[in-house]
Write an enzyme that holds these catalytic residues in place. Structure first.
Site, PDB file in Angstrom:
ATOM      1  CG  ASP A  38      22.770  -0.486  67.667  1.00 49.85           C
ATOM      2  OD1 ASP A  38      22.341  -0.523  68.842  1.00 49.85           O
ATOM      3  OD2 ASP A  38      23.946  -0.208  67.380  1.00 49.85           O
ATOM      4  CG  ASN A  91      30.287  -4.680  67.279  1.00 47.98           C
ATOM      5  OD1 ASN A  91      31.409  -4.527  67.767  1.00 47.98           O
ATOM      6  ND2 ASN A  91      29.355  -3.724  67.311  1.00 47.98           N
ATOM      7  CE1 TYR A 155      32.012  -6.551  77.288  1.00 44.14           C
ATOM      8  CE2 TYR A 155      34.333  -6.660  77.915  1.00 44.14           C
ATOM      9  CZ  TYR A 155      33.352  -6.326  77.002  1.00 44.14           C
ATOM     10  OH  TYR A 155      33.703  -5.773  75.794  1.00 44.14           O
ATOM     11  CE  LYS A 159      32.835  -8.740  74.537  1.00 52.82           C
ATOM     12  NZ  LYS A 159      32.178  -8.629  73.201  1.00 52.82           N
TER      13      LYS A 159
END
Length: 254
Positions: A38, A91, A155, A159
């Site tokens: 991260d 993720n 986005y 996606k």
């Protein structure tokens, strides 16, 4: 809780908060070695400590999915530490919401880079170890926004792209014992949805109330709802399920 993932190593990008942390935590509860990367140094340190306190074998490092060398280096370190990379959960994500005519080049590119380039880098790095081991589970986190959502042209495109990426991975990697699937969350209570409420100028409670009114099961989603779906795809017994997109949104999505 059964140890479905005993001896397996799960690598989760964006694993220090929200959905990613819950996914990683569940892997730890079921016996897996956990690896998370991260960008948030403070969150990474806090999550690593929490996982160690819970007795989970954990690798945690600050790395950007958009930096190929950082991703490949982290993957190599994880393989060296645990001996395998069996499960990859892509993720890591960001939002830079705006209507098309207001969207900047930078907002478009940032979202594309994190979701698409980042997933590409992590998957390409992980599949090498999976192919050698003749086993792997790749789970990409998409979104119901892939079907279109006002103010999220970047986005939504990213996606939707992940879904095509997933289906192609399933075709290319299936003969190596590797499956690839995608989980597409609907409205989930996270820091990201809190940011959405802030952007549109309402309280988070108002956003939840508004969202729930359109959800057939009559409640908002929680990170554990996504973790449950991810763990189904990651299970060794799910070997005949590949190239699928599972909408986890409290109701049907067309």
């Amino acid at each position: 809780m059964e140890n479905r993932f005993q001896g397996r190593t799960a690598f989760i990008t964006g694993g220090s908060r929200g959905i990613g942390r819950k996914i990683a935590e569940r892997f730890g509860e079921e016996g897996a070695n956990i690896a998370i990367i991260d960008l948030n140094e403070e969150a990474i340190a806090e999550t690593k400590q929490a996982f160690e306190d819970a007795g989970y074998p954990v690798y945690a490092n600050v790395a950007s999915v958009t930096d190929r060398q950082q991703v490949e280096s982290a993957m190599a370190e994880v393989h060296e530490q645990f001996g395998s990379i069996d499960i990859l959960v892509n993720n890591a994500g960001v939002i830079r919401d705006n209507l098309l005519f207001k969207m900047t080049d930078e907002d478009w590119q940032m979202v594309m880079d994190v979701h698409l380039k980042g997933t590409f880098y992590a998957t390409r790095a992980a599949q090498k170890y999976m192919v050698n081991n003749q086993y792997g589970r790749i789970i990409n986190i998409s979104s119901t926004s892939a079907l279109g959502n006002r103010g999220q042209v970047n986005y939504s495109a990213a996606k939707a792209g992940l879904q095509g990426f997933t289906k192609t991975l399933a075709i290319e990697l299936g003969k190596y014992g590797i499956t690839a699937n995608s989980v597409a969350p609907g409205f989930i209570e996270t820091d990201m949805t809190k940011a959405t409420a802030e952007r549109i100028g309402i309280s988070f409670d108002q956003l939840i109330e508004s969202s729930v009114s359109n959800i057939p099961v009559g409640r908002s989603g929680k990170p554990e709802d996504i973790a449950n779906a991810v763990h189904f795809f990651a299970d060794e017994k799910s070997s005949f399920v590949s190239g699928q997109v599972l909408y986890v949104a409290g109701g049907p999505r067309n």
